[in-house]
Design a protein around this motif. Sequence first.
Motif, PDB file in Angstrom:
ATOM      1  N   UNK A 117       0.868  -1.178   0.000  1.00  0.00           N
ATOM      2  CA  UNK A 117       0.000   0.000   0.000  1.00  0.00           C
ATOM      3  C   UNK A 117       0.906   1.230   0.000  1.00  0.00           C
ATOM      4  N   UNK A 118       0.816   2.060  -1.047  1.00  0.00           N
ATOM      5  CA  UNK A 118       1.635   3.266  -1.140  1.00  0.00           C
ATOM      6  C   UNK A 118       0.812   4.479  -0.764  1.00  0.00           C
ATOM      7  N   UNK A 119       1.148   5.070   0.373  1.00  0.00           N
ATOM      8  CA  UNK A 119       0.448   6.248   0.845  1.00  0.00           C
ATOM      9  C   UNK A 119       1.453   7.394   0.962  1.00  0.00           C
ATOM     10  N   UNK A 120       1.106   8.425   1.736  1.00  0.00           N
ATOM     11  CA  UNK A 120       1.970   9.595   1.844  1.00  0.00           C
ATOM     12  C   UNK A 120       1.634  10.352   3.109  1.00  0.00           C
ATOM     13  N   UNK A 170       3.298   9.211  -8.913  1.00  0.00           N
ATOM     14  CA  UNK A 170       4.514   8.989  -9.698  1.00  0.00           C
ATOM     15  C   UNK A 170       5.272   7.772  -9.189  1.00  0.00           C
ATOM     16  N   UNK A 171       5.393   7.647  -7.864  1.00  0.00           N
ATOM     17  CA  UNK A 171       6.126   6.506  -7.292  1.00  0.00           C
ATOM     18  C   UNK A 171       5.381   5.201  -7.560  1.00  0.00           C
ATOM     19  N   UNK A 172       4.076   5.200  -7.369  1.00  0.00           N
ATOM     20  CA  UNK A 172       3.291   3.983  -7.624  1.00  0.00           C
ATOM     21  C   UNK A 172       3.380   3.581  -9.086  1.00  0.00           C
ATOM     22  N   UNK A 227      -1.494  -0.737  -4.170  1.00  0.00           N
ATOM     23  CA  UNK A 227      -2.640   0.122  -3.885  1.00  0.00           C
ATOM     24  C   UNK A 227      -2.123   1.525  -3.623  1.00  0.00           C
ATOM     25  N   UNK A 228      -2.612   2.496  -4.386  1.00  0.00           N
ATOM     26  CA  UNK A 228      -2.251   3.885  -4.107  1.00  0.00           C
ATOM     27  C   UNK A 228      -3.310   4.509  -3.215  1.00  0.00           C
ATOM     28  N   UNK A 229      -2.880   5.134  -2.132  1.00  0.00           N
ATOM     29  CA  UNK A 229      -3.792   5.763  -1.206  1.00  0.00           C
ATOM     30  C   UNK A 229      -4.283   7.109  -1.699  1.00  0.00           C
ATOM     31  N   UNK A 230      -5.097   7.775  -0.861  1.00  0.00           N
ATOM     32  CA  UNK A 230      -5.623   9.097  -1.157  1.00  0.00           C
ATOM     33  C   UNK A 230      -5.241  10.043  -0.021  1.00  0.00           C
ATOM     34  N   UNK A 231      -4.911  11.274  -0.374  1.00  0.00           N
ATOM     35  CA  UNK A 231      -4.516  12.298   0.597  1.00  0.00           C
ATOM     36  C   UNK A 231      -3.387  11.762   1.482  1.00  0.00           C
ATOM     37  N   UNK A 246      -8.019   1.116   5.452  1.00  0.00           N
ATOM     38  CA  UNK A 246      -8.067   0.089   4.413  1.00  0.00           C
ATOM     39  C   UNK A 246      -6.883  -0.861   4.527  1.00  0.00           C
ATOM     40  N   UNK A 247      -5.695  -0.308   4.767  1.00  0.00           N
ATOM     41  CA  UNK A 247      -4.501  -1.151   4.905  1.00  0.00           C
ATOM     42  C   UNK A 247      -4.634  -2.097   6.089  1.00  0.00           C
ATOM     43  N   UNK A 248      -5.165  -1.599   7.199  1.00  0.00           N
ATOM     44  CA  UNK A 248      -5.341  -2.439   8.391  1.00  0.00           C
ATOM     45  C   UNK A 248      -6.403  -3.503   8.147  1.00  0.00           C
ATOM     46  N   UNK A 249      -7.480  -3.132   7.470  1.00  0.00           N
ATOM     47  CA  UNK A 249      -8.575  -4.081   7.233  1.00  0.00           C
ATOM     48  C   UNK A 249      -8.108  -5.317   6.480  1.00  0.00           C
ATOM     49  N   UNK A 250      -7.131  -5.133   5.577  1.00  0.00           N
ATOM     50  CA  UNK A 250      -6.676  -6.260   4.759  1.00  0.00           C
ATOM     51  C   UNK A 250      -5.226  -6.645   5.045  1.00  0.00           C
ATOM     52  N   UNK A 251      -4.666  -6.085   6.125  1.00  0.00           N
ATOM     53  CA  UNK A 251      -3.322  -6.448   6.602  1.00  0.00           C
ATOM     54  C   UNK A 251      -2.274  -6.278   5.500  1.00  0.00           C
ATOM     55  N   UNK A 252      -2.319  -5.143   4.812  1.00  0.00           N
ATOM     56  CA  UNK A 252      -1.381  -4.865   3.725  1.00  0.00           C
ATOM     57  C   UNK A 252      -0.300  -3.920   4.229  1.00  0.00           C
ATOM     58  N   UNK A 253       0.989  -4.239   4.058  1.00  0.00           N
ATOM     59  CA  UNK A 253       2.064  -3.349   4.516  1.00  0.00           C
ATOM     60  C   UNK A 253       2.043  -2.019   3.777  1.00  0.00           C
ATOM     61  N   UNK A 254       2.447  -0.958   4.491  1.00  0.00           N
ATOM     62  CA  UNK A 254       2.338   0.406   3.977  1.00  0.00           C
ATOM     63  C   UNK A 254       3.718   1.022   3.779  1.00  0.00           C
ATOM     64  N   UNK A 255       3.907   1.641   2.616  1.00  0.00           N
ATOM     65  CA  UNK A 255       5.074   2.480   2.354  1.00  0.00           C
ATOM     66  C   UNK A 255       4.592   3.912   2.184  1.00  0.00           C
ATOM     67  N   UNK A 256       5.262   4.864   2.829  1.00  0.00           N
ATOM     68  CA  UNK A 256       4.831   6.262   2.781  1.00  0.00           C
ATOM     69  C   UNK A 256       5.818   7.119   2.001  1.00  0.00           C
TER      70      UNK A 256
END
Length: 454
Positions: free
Chosen positions: A11-14, A23-25, A91-95, A107-117
Amino acid sequence: MQDIAYCPALFLSAMASGQGKTTVTAALARYHRRQGRRVVVFKTGPDYLDPQILALASNAPVEPLDLWMAGDAFCREQLYRAALEADLILIEGAMGLHDGTPSSADLAVAFDIPVACVINARGMAQTVAAIGLGLARYRPEMTFHGLVANALGSERHRQLIEDSLPNDVQLLAAMPREEHLALPSRHLGLVQPGEQDDPDNLSLEARLDAAADLLEGQKLTELPPAVAFKPQNIDTPPQALSGQRIGVAEDAAFSFIYAANTRLLEAMGAELCRFSPLHDATLPDNLDALWLPGGYPELHAAALGTNHGMCKAIRDLDARGLPILAECGGMLYLQQTLTDQHGTCHPMAGVLPGHGEMRTKRGCQGMQSAPLPEGEIRGHAHHHSRSHDTLAPIAHGRRASHPAPGEAIFRRGRLTASYLHLFFPSNPEAIAALLGAEETTRSLEQAVRGPHVR
């Protein structure tokens, strides 16, 4: 069907909007695609523009994931189906990561997906580590994979950030400041792919490849851990639109279309007849209903207003009392005039009373549901215009997290118009009643339901 599907996922967030996460995703999707992997990308929240970039980067359709608009079951089923065939799910996040209710973190917690910020590091160095540490620890139940430092000015800049990070927060990638690789944007978001090939600049394909090159040899390109995805069997939609021919406007002026919406219409038996209000002289033959989605009519107002054959065809279809759904830009097109960003007033189709005007500063966005007579349908608003001298609204949208009335909803006969963009799978029965023949509408209105997929 197997019970669990396993697939590497990230999960790519910020820390906020405007950090460069699209761009990164896109760069990461293009990198893995060039390695021969099948990459499936999702976009969190309501968005028509970022998915077009991500689809080009991954060479695969990009679906929305949103726990409020689409529902847990829809998101769970989409992820499961992707895991059955993909080598990597992005998965690209919003805001920002924790913004909104529900947030990207939810959303990341609900499906246990690791997050990169992603953090735009322009104008700071060690502070990136402090922000990253806060993002990593704010939700202990969330798996934090690491940071991507964007817009770096030098190798020394990267070293200062990396040396400041605690041992359990890794720097996954350092992206140098490359202004020529930035994705162009305008009033509603990113410029659509088909409009980005400026002869004086790099093509979008070249930008994606160049961005992917910058990731070569960095930790971010290593496959993340595999995630277990469970199926969610969603009810088969009713065949309530069997034999119906529905015209769907689709061109440069009308492109805000979720694939989930068209899939649902087809699953309910409809035949979709795509046409261009910009270029076609008239509508497809023997239509039973019409859907005018949102887009950028303001950028093509002169051409739309002077396509008199199409305008007349739509007025004739409305006069026959056939169902019409006009969303945002589609509604602006049906009104009498549209004043563009430069202050030029253009005649429109003249099906509905009302005059649209673009605004340079103020806009409206956010999650809302439409309380229609056929049932409540979830969706969202996102526009930089206003309409005046319209019909009296039959209702207003219900905001997801605020008591103030939302967008006005207009109804005249079988024509429904609003600034709202509807997510059809949230209530298939209501959509069938909205666009179906009169007998379909009468039968389905006897069993009006709330949102279907929760």
